[in-house]
Design a protein around this motif. Structure first.
Motif, PDB file in Angstrom:
ATOM      1  N   HIS A   1      -6.526  -0.366   3.882  1.00 35.38           N
ATOM      2  CA  HIS A   1      -6.986   0.060   5.214  1.00 35.38           C
ATOM      3  C   HIS A   1      -8.021  -0.973   5.698  1.00 35.38           C
ATOM      4  O   HIS A   1      -7.701  -2.120   5.835  1.00 35.38           O
TER       5      HIS A   1
ATOM      6  N   HIS B   1      -9.658   1.209  -1.571  1.00 38.32           N
ATOM      7  CA  HIS B   1      -9.507   1.844  -0.265  1.00 38.32           C
ATOM      8  C   HIS B   1     -10.830   1.799   0.497  1.00 38.32           C
ATOM      9  O   HIS B   1     -11.875   2.152  -0.049  1.00 38.32           O
TER      10      HIS B   1
ATOM     11  N   HIS C   1       0.864  -1.192   0.000  1.00 38.61           N
ATOM     12  CA  HIS C   1       0.000   0.000   0.000  1.00 38.61           C
ATOM     13  C   HIS C   1       0.892   1.230   0.000  1.00 38.61           C
ATOM     14  O   HIS C   1       1.320   1.703   1.047  1.00 38.61           O
TER      15      HIS C   1
ATOM     16  N   HIS D   1       1.388   4.859  -2.381  1.00 39.25           N
ATOM     17  CA  HIS D   1       1.034   5.725  -3.516  1.00 39.25           C
ATOM     18  C   HIS D   1       2.310   6.400  -3.994  1.00 39.25           C
ATOM     19  O   HIS D   1       2.943   7.137  -3.224  1.00 39.25           O
TER      20      HIS D   1
ATOM     21  N   ASP E   1       1.725   3.911   2.828  1.00 41.50           N
ATOM     22  CA  ASP E   1       0.703   4.787   2.242  1.00 41.50           C
ATOM     23  C   ASP E   1       1.332   5.959   1.486  1.00 41.50           C
ATOM     24  O   ASP E   1       1.528   5.870   0.271  1.00 41.50           O
TER      25      ASP E   1
HETATM   26 ZN    ZN Z   1      -3.738   4.794   0.484  1.00 41.41          ZN
END
Ligand code: ZN
Ligand code: ADE
Length: 334
Positions: free
Chosen positions: A220, A194, A14, A16, A275
């Motif tokens: 998440h 998500h 996870h 980005h 993240d």
């Molecule tokens: Zn994320």
């Protein structure tokens, strides 16, 4: 424990890529591309990264992307992340990218994906880290734009392992994209979405991910624990959770450590991830450290996070097994 975490072979699921834009690189790209910034120094740029909710985080996240304009910009962005990840002994990463955050600014899809793909290939060759790309749809844009983006991705199908759903969840339920994900599945893409922390209608959204979208994973998603039936269904399907504790602590006031503990206890496939590490100031090792300290975890539990991650990774069985063997050898010898 920090040394054990540092040396452990890791898997990040996870992440980005746009969330890895460190202020230093942002300033360098602004200069290279003659983009005017409202600050003059890296320190001022760093100070500008301020937020206390998903919505306020996303404002700065999208604004910062204005410096990303050329194929080399995307190459440099991904290379910086992969270099950092390799230095933390991340052996494999699945990297989200947000094409619409760029095409909506007039930056062509082709140039974004070519830069990212070139970085992935070079990192494998030069750094020994493996990675694959996951294309996310921005849920605060229309379903039509998501479908057009899906179509635009098809010439690059072999470079993208799956699709995801991110950005602002409020009033943007998964079902809005039902047709897009159905078509993505037909094209052979794997699917994740998500289920951000403490969002309005979170249980209904998680239920839609299971029953309407048919996700292969949940990003998440710890609010699922509040609903026994959801938890049981996720366990029955063997779906993994990509949890991001330091990120949780920024966009809510809690890293959700108790939920992570509960997932471990229930035998759910919980994994620990970063993240948007440039914003949340923690790459994967720091996320593992934060949870370890908060919960007083032992080595076996830390290894379990990585076992779960390699197990749910979107890789062929033999490749997963090779990584799992590496992990077992580390656990036995460290
Ligand atoms: Zn994320
Ligand atoms: N885009 C980047 N990071 C995100 C997150 N944590 N939730 C939703 N969208 C995102």
């Amino acid at each position: 424990m920090d040394a054990f975490i540092a040396g452990m072979p890791k898997c990040e699921l996870h992440l980005h890529i746009e969330g890895t834009l460190e202020p230093e690189l942002k300033m360098r790209l602004a200069e290279r591309n003659h983009v005017r910034m409202p600050y003059r120094t890296v320190e001022e740029a760093r100070d500008a990264y301020k937020f206390d909710s998903l919505t306020s985080f996303l404002v700065g996240y999208y604004e910062s992307m204005n410096v990303l304009l050329t194929e080399p910009d995307f190459y440099d962005l991904a290379t910086a992340y992969l270099t950092k990840a390799a230095s933390q002994n991340v052996r494999y990463a699945e990297i989200f990218f947000d094409p619409q955050a760029h095409t909506s600014r007039g930056v062509p899809f082709d140039l974004v994906i070519r830069g990212l793909r070139r970085a992935v290939l070079d990192a494998e060759r030069l750094l020994g880290i493996r990675a694959q790309l996951i294309m996310c749809f921005l849920r605060d844009f229309s379903a039509e734009y998501a479908m057009a983006t899906l179509m635009e991705s098809l010439p690059y199908r072999e470079w993208i392992v799956g699709v995801g759903l991110d950005s602002d969840e409020r009033d943007n339920p998964p079902v809005k994209f039902a047709k897009v994900f159905a078509r993505a599945r037909e094209e052979g893409y794997l699917i994740t979405a998500h289920c951000d922390i403490d969002q309005p209608n979170t249980h209904e959204h998680i239920r839609q991910c299971l029953d309407v979208i048919g996700v292969d994973r949940i990003d998440h998603g710890s609010n699922a624990l509040e609903d026994e039936e959801l938890t049981a269904e996720i366990a029955r399907r063997g779906l993994g959770f990509t949890v991001c504790p330091v990120s949780n602590g920024f966009v809510t006031s809690d890293m959700k450590a108790a939920e992570i503990r509960r997932m471990l206890d229930l035998g759910l496939k919980v994994t620990i991830n970063s993240d948007d590490p440039a914003y949340f100031l923690a790459y994967v090792s720091e996320n593992l450290q934060a949870v370890q300290e908060k919960l007083g975890l032992g080595r076996d539990e830390l290894v379990q996070f990585e076992r779960n991650a390699f197990e749910i990774a979107w890789l062929p069985r033999a490749t997963k097994d090779a990584f799992l063997t590496e992990l077992d050898e580390y656990a036995a010898s460290a």
